[in-house]
Enzyme design. Sequence first.
Site, short mmCIF file in Angstrom:
data_model
loop_
_atom_site.label_atom_id
_atom_site.label_comp_id
_atom_site.label_asym_id
_atom_site.label_seq_id
_atom_site.Cartn_x
_atom_site.Cartn_y
_atom_site.Cartn_z
N SER A 169 0.83 -1.20 0.00
CA SER A 169 0.00 0.00 0.00
C SER A 169 0.87 1.25 0.00
O SER A 169 1.75 1.40 0.85
CB SER A 169 -0.90 -0.01 1.24
OG SER A 169 -1.62 1.19 1.35
N SER A 170 0.65 2.14 -0.95
CA SER A 170 1.34 3.42 -1.04
C SER A 170 2.85 3.20 -1.12
O SER A 170 3.34 2.67 -2.11
CB SER A 170 0.94 4.33 0.11
OG SER A 170 1.30 5.66 -0.17
N SER A 171 3.62 3.55 -0.10
CA SER A 171 5.05 3.27 -0.14
C SER A 171 5.31 1.80 -0.42
O SER A 171 6.20 1.44 -1.21
CB SER A 171 5.70 3.67 1.20
OG SER A 171 7.03 3.27 1.27
N MET A 210 4.58 1.17 -4.05
CA MET A 210 5.69 1.63 -4.88
C MET A 210 6.82 0.60 -4.87
O MET A 210 7.44 0.32 -5.91
CB MET A 210 6.18 2.98 -4.35
CG MET A 210 5.13 4.07 -4.41
SD MET A 210 5.63 5.55 -3.47
CE MET A 210 4.08 6.46 -3.43
#
Length: 309
Positions: free
Chosen positions: A150-152, A155
């Site tokens: 999720s998110s970081s 990525m």
Amino acid sequence: MTRIRAAIAAVAGALCIFTTGVLVPSSASAAQLTEVTDFGDNPGGLRMHAYVPDNVSEQPAVVVAMHGCGGSGPGFHQQSGFAPLADQRGFVVVYPTATKSTAMGNCFDVWSDASKRRGGGSDPASIVSMVEYAERQYGADPQQVFVTGSSSGGMETNALLALYPDVFRAGTVFMGVPFNCFANEADFPPTVSKCVNGSMDRTPQEWGDAVRQAYPEHTGERPRVQLWHGTNDTLVPYQLLGESTDQWTNVFGLDRSPTSTDQPRQGWQRENFTGADGVTHVESISVQGAGHNLPSEGMAAAAVEFFGL
């Protein structure tokens, strides 16, 4: 791609930047989350927790599940919904914890030169060490290794799929950005990031080349990719879903127009990109009205279904 509105500055001030807010009850089984301190080479200095269900399969699959900035492996274990699915289906979940300190808390490294090179000596290499530990310690199937975040963590999922396509069979990215989007650490905070505000807008060919150049010797199959983003996300703007879809459809040599669209659940608009082999290699899912708070209810199950577990 359009630039982020000024509202980002207010959102970015929160400590929980790049984290999810969903609360999912943890598994009721006797299995416990366990920290592993000696999993192998750890150039990124990450922490590792593992969840092995009581009814773990013989030669189980592995799902690597990564939190957002300011989070932790144990926190994502409680929040994301993967542990109850592991109880049901017998796979092992590996939860890395990021230790890189940024203005938004501890985040997975997706900006340094080392994080963009296979074996480069940062977080991706540490996570591959965790996978190798799971294969040794739990007898996990090296052909059934998956990654999500999720998110970081999303990525970092894109980075792992680009750098180690021979390790991971598929990945699910929640609220991520394309691989090799961030120029450096100074470009990482959303309020100043050229990656996030649209200045790093590239053609599908350029995005695809970034993945191909990450491991140019790779000639085998690529891991399938599922991409999720909320249409009201103002921290990591929704437009970046299009950039990530550009990247992976180009990598697979797929037309950017979806082969089909559907709504697997109310508010989820899915685009499917299927190759001549009949396999859907890329899924792009827009979550109507959602902000920066994925995964939410039902999404972990949808990811596990995409993995084929």
